[in-house]
Each structure stands twice: as structure tokens, then as C-alpha cells.
Design a protein around this motif. Sequence first.
Motif, short mmCIF file in Angstrom:
data_model
loop_
_atom_site.label_atom_id
_atom_site.label_comp_id
_atom_site.label_asym_id
_atom_site.label_seq_id
_atom_site.Cartn_x
_atom_site.Cartn_y
_atom_site.Cartn_z
N LEU A 114 0.11 -2.25 9.19
CA LEU A 114 -0.50 -1.16 8.40
C LEU A 114 -1.66 -1.63 7.53
CD1 LEU A 114 2.09 0.28 9.38
CD2 LEU A 114 2.47 1.05 7.06
N GLY A 139 -5.11 -2.41 6.19
CA GLY A 139 -6.41 -1.94 6.64
C GLY A 139 -7.35 -1.66 5.49
N GLY A 173 -5.59 0.01 -1.44
CA GLY A 173 -4.49 0.81 -1.99
C GLY A 173 -3.25 0.06 -2.44
N GLY A 174 -3.25 -1.27 -2.34
CA GLY A 174 -2.04 -2.02 -2.72
C GLY A 174 -1.77 -1.94 -4.22
N ASP A 211 -3.74 -12.68 2.89
CA ASP A 211 -4.72 -11.83 3.58
C ASP A 211 -4.45 -11.91 5.08
OD1 ASP A 211 -7.30 -10.95 4.77
OD2 ASP A 211 -7.90 -10.88 2.66
N VAL A 212 -4.46 -10.78 5.75
CA VAL A 212 -4.18 -10.81 7.19
C VAL A 212 -5.29 -11.55 7.95
CG1 VAL A 212 -2.70 -8.76 7.32
CG2 VAL A 212 -5.18 -8.49 7.58
N GLN A 229 -9.29 6.15 -0.54
CA GLN A 229 -8.28 6.35 0.49
C GLN A 229 -8.39 7.75 1.07
OE1 GLN A 229 -3.89 6.48 -0.45
NE2 GLN A 229 -4.12 4.37 0.21
N LYS A 270 -11.19 0.83 13.77
CA LYS A 270 -9.79 1.22 13.95
C LYS A 270 -9.50 1.50 15.44
CE LYS A 270 -6.92 1.97 11.15
NZ LYS A 270 -5.90 1.11 10.49
N THR A 298 -2.66 11.70 4.96
CA THR A 298 -1.30 11.49 4.48
C THR A 298 -1.32 11.46 2.96
OG1 THR A 298 -0.88 10.22 6.48
CG2 THR A 298 0.69 9.94 4.69
N ASP A 309 0.52 -8.55 1.83
CA ASP A 309 -0.57 -7.75 1.26
C ASP A 309 -1.51 -8.69 0.51
OD1 ASP A 309 -0.54 -4.40 0.78
OD2 ASP A 309 -2.07 -5.58 -0.26
N SER A 310 -2.79 -8.33 0.53
CA SER A 310 -3.79 -9.15 -0.17
C SER A 310 -4.06 -8.63 -1.58
CB SER A 310 -5.09 -9.15 0.63
OG SER A 310 -5.51 -7.81 0.80
N SER A 343 -3.00 3.75 13.25
CA SER A 343 -4.37 4.13 13.56
C SER A 343 -4.71 5.43 12.81
CB SER A 343 -4.54 4.30 15.08
OG SER A 343 -5.90 4.55 15.38
N GLY A 360 0.83 -1.21 0.00
CA GLY A 360 0.00 0.00 0.00
C GLY A 360 0.86 1.25 0.00
N PHE A 361 0.20 2.36 0.16
CA PHE A 361 0.85 3.67 0.06
C PHE A 361 1.91 3.86 1.16
CE2 PHE A 361 -0.22 8.23 1.51
CZ PHE A 361 0.93 8.74 0.94
N VAL A 362 1.48 3.87 2.40
CA VAL A 362 2.43 4.13 3.50
C VAL A 362 3.38 2.94 3.66
CG1 VAL A 362 2.67 4.64 5.95
CG2 VAL A 362 0.74 5.62 4.68
N1 LIG Z 1 -3.25 7.43 4.17
C1 LIG Z 1 -3.89 8.10 5.13
O1 LIG Z 1 -4.25 9.27 4.97
C2 LIG Z 1 -4.19 7.41 6.44
C3 LIG Z 1 -4.81 8.15 7.44
C4 LIG Z 1 -5.11 7.54 8.64
C5 LIG Z 1 -4.77 6.21 8.86
N2 LIG Z 1 -4.18 5.50 7.88
C6 LIG Z 1 -3.88 4.08 8.15
O2 LIG Z 1 -2.61 3.74 7.69
C7 LIG Z 1 -2.60 2.41 7.19
C8 LIG Z 1 -2.00 2.40 5.79
O3 LIG Z 1 -2.83 3.22 4.98
P1 LIG Z 1 -2.49 3.56 3.49
O4 LIG Z 1 -2.83 4.96 3.28
O5 LIG Z 1 -1.12 3.09 3.15
O6 LIG Z 1 -3.59 2.71 2.75
P2 LIG Z 1 -3.44 1.64 1.60
O7 LIG Z 1 -4.80 1.17 1.25
O8 LIG Z 1 -2.59 2.15 0.51
O9 LIG Z 1 -2.64 0.49 2.34
C9 LIG Z 1 -3.28 -0.53 3.06
C10 LIG Z 1 -2.79 -1.84 2.49
O10 LIG Z 1 -3.39 -2.88 3.23
C11 LIG Z 1 -3.70 -3.90 2.32
N3 LIG Z 1 -4.77 -4.70 2.89
C12 LIG Z 1 -6.05 -4.32 3.12
N4 LIG Z 1 -6.74 -5.34 3.62
C13 LIG Z 1 -5.87 -6.38 3.72
C14 LIG Z 1 -6.02 -7.71 4.15
N5 LIG Z 1 -7.19 -8.16 4.58
N6 LIG Z 1 -4.93 -8.50 4.14
C15 LIG Z 1 -3.73 -8.04 3.68
N7 LIG Z 1 -3.56 -6.79 3.23
C16 LIG Z 1 -4.62 -5.97 3.25
C17 LIG Z 1 -4.14 -3.20 1.06
O11 LIG Z 1 -4.05 -4.02 -0.08
C18 LIG Z 1 -3.19 -2.03 1.02
O12 LIG Z 1 -2.04 -2.35 0.26
C19 LIG Z 1 -4.05 1.92 7.23
O13 LIG Z 1 -4.20 1.05 8.32
C20 LIG Z 1 -4.86 3.17 7.42
O14 LIG Z 1 -6.03 2.95 8.18
C21 LIG Z 1 -3.86 6.06 6.67
#
Ligand SMILES: NC(=O)c1ccc[n+]([C@@H]2O[C@H](COP(=O)([O-])OP(=O)(O)OC[C@H]3O[C@@H](n4cnc5c(N)ncnc54)[C@H](O)[C@@H]3O)[C@@H](O)[C@H]2O)c1
Length: 335
Positions: free
Chosen positions: A87, A89, A48-49, A67-68, A198, A160, A186, A41-42, A131, A20-22
Amino acid sequence: MPFDDELFSGANVLITGGLGFVGSSLARQLVVLQAKVTLVDSLIPEYGGNLFNIHDFRDKVSIELTDVRDTKAMATLIKKRDFLFNLAGQTSHLDSMADPLTDLSINAVAQLHILEACRLHNPDVKIVFASTRQIYGRPEYLPVDEKHPTNPVDVNGINKLAGESYHLLYNNIYKIRACALRLTNTYGPGMRVKDARQTFLGVWLRRVVEGKPIQVYGDGTQLRDFNFVSDVVKALLRAAGDPASEGQLFNLGHWEHISLEELAALVVRLNKHGRYELIPFPVDRKAIDIGDYYGDFSKIQNALGWSAEVLLESGLAVTLAYYKKHHAHYWNSKT
Ligand SMILES: NC(=O)c1ccc[n+]([C@@H]2O[C@H](COP(=O)([O-])OP(=O)(O)OC[C@H]3O[C@@H](n4cnc5c(N)ncnc54)[C@H](O)[C@@H]3O)[C@@H](O)[C@H]2O)c1
């Protein structure tokens, strides 16, 4: 306190949500720091993956397409790790209202399974959980500090909150070192921009690159704070590396606060063309809107020495340039 980057050299690190992104930005930095990195990652298409997020270092990490919620697989993957950055979610607020049980299964139930796997198979791991500021709901005062009541306005916020609470509980009861960072909005290269799942800013960037008007809901006066992803990565690493984080919750945030209309104007200016329009809030979005938000991040500043460094204007310019160059990997005109 000076931060010891050496800590991660040779460390065995698992990142859930690592494509995913972060997660991918964190992985890139951990590779630079010479950690042994495994990404779980799933790649569920609505999330966002994206494998392109790691195109520049794919051969330097291990990838587990798992998948987690697969408890058996996670129990195996957690063994022998020094650090777990948790991370993965479901991040869409609207999707959490349309399909609350999927959000529950990923953001709460799977988190408990992951922690149980740590308790049974790797109690010495250090965990950092991602979170969200969404758990505060509509702010009662600004800036929002960690003592602000939690009143989530959507299912995602509730799940969350459960996820982070489980992490702190396992820290307090079972002494599995864990902490949670409450991320605010973010942004940066690698964010999902195909749609608003997202963040609204993602789809704004897509629209402006495509030459379409940015749509700002409501009167555009809502205030927000934003972190560039490299600052969030620094916070995750500090939280992992510093014992002062154990059992703690920390807000992230930025001292720059901006209204959504000002943000839209800034994106248009940096893009050098385009426009924005104010449109009425869609009913489903209005119901879960939180109004103005910006966070107080003095707790993490004082405890871990973290502070946001990247200014919004420069972070947005880098992000826009990235999507102008790589948009084909993030959307196609038919989607
Ligand atoms: N980006 C933001 O603005 C933001 C703000 C607050 C919190 N967050 C938290 O930060 C974390 C990362 O967020 P992000 O922005 O990188 O989002 P993202 O969607 O890019 O990354 C989340 C990753 O989790 C993977 N995923 C989701 N469900 C899954 C599962 N069941 N099994 C395995 N992988 C799974 C997705 O494929 C994705 O690659 C998340 O937990 C999110 O709640 C992000």
C-alpha cells in the motif's frame, strides 16, 4: 463465497504504507484477526503516514521505519511473510506533476524491486496491491468497468498503472500470486486531512471543523463515488484470502453517486454548521481533472462476494466525529 477470517490467525503479514490511512485501518483489523503484523513506512511528512493512526494498537504490531526504495531492507523484510499488502505510495496528483521522478521511484521502480525481492526470497507470498481509479483518466463511459481504456491524466496515474502491471506480470510469468484493487475515493478516520494531498475531501473536513468554508472547484456538478475505509479493508482481506483474485484487477466503488456540491452540502449538514463556496478551478488542478467518475464493481462482487456496505452519510458522520475529537494529531493551526 463465505469468507474465512481464520485464514489470518497466526499469519505473518507485511503491510507497506502501514502507518498511512488505509494501511493502518487494515492493520487494526488484522490484529483483531490475530495475525502477526509488521508495518513498513517511511513517515515522509508530505505523505499520509501518522503514528497516531495506530495509537490504539501500537503495542500489537511491529513497526519498521523504512523506505520501500531501500532495496536491501525490503529484501530482508519480505522473507517468510504469508501475505504482503503493498500500500505504500506517493498519492498526490499535483505533487506527481511537480516532482515526477519521486513519484516514479516510489510508485513504479520500488514496486519492481519489491516484486524482485519476492521472486528471489519469498515466491510463495500472496500480494495485494493498492491501485487507483485514477489510471482510467477521463471516463469515456459510466460506470467505469475494468475493460475501460486506461488513459491516465497525470504522472501518478501512469506510475500506478506501471505498479499494478508489474504485479500482474509477476503473477502471470513467475506465478507469484498477486492481484490489484483499483480504489476509488476512500475516506474515514486516519485519512490525511491537513491538506488536499491525499484527497480533496480531507481538506474539506479540516476546513469545516475549523469553521472555514469548504471550497468546491468549478460548478460542483462532478460526480464521484466514495468508499468508507472499513469496506476497503474488507476488500483487501477478501482479495488476500481468496484464490479467485490471483492475476486479477478489481474496481472498488459504491452504488451511491454524488456530485461534489451535494457532498459539500452533506458535510456541512452533518457538521451542523459551516458553509461551502463554489470557486474557479485552479489552473494546475483543472489540467488533471477527470470530470465525472463512478465505477462498476460487479467484477469483485461476483468473484469475491465483496460489496460496499457503509452509506456515505453514516461514514462521513463517523469521520467528522473522529476529526473533531482528534484534530490535534492531524493538523495544527499554523500548518
Ligand atoms: N485513499 C484513497 O482515496 C486512495 C485512492 C486510490 C488509491 N489509493 C492507494 O492506496 C494506497 C494507500 O493510500 P492511503 O490513502 O492510505 O494513503 P496514505 O498516504 O495515507 O498511505 C500511504 C503510506 O505510504 C507511506 N509511504 C509513501 N512512500 C513511502 C516510501 N517510499 N516508503 C515507505 N512508505 C512510504 C506513507 O508514509 C503513507 O503512510 C496508496 O498506494 C494509494 O495510491 C488510495
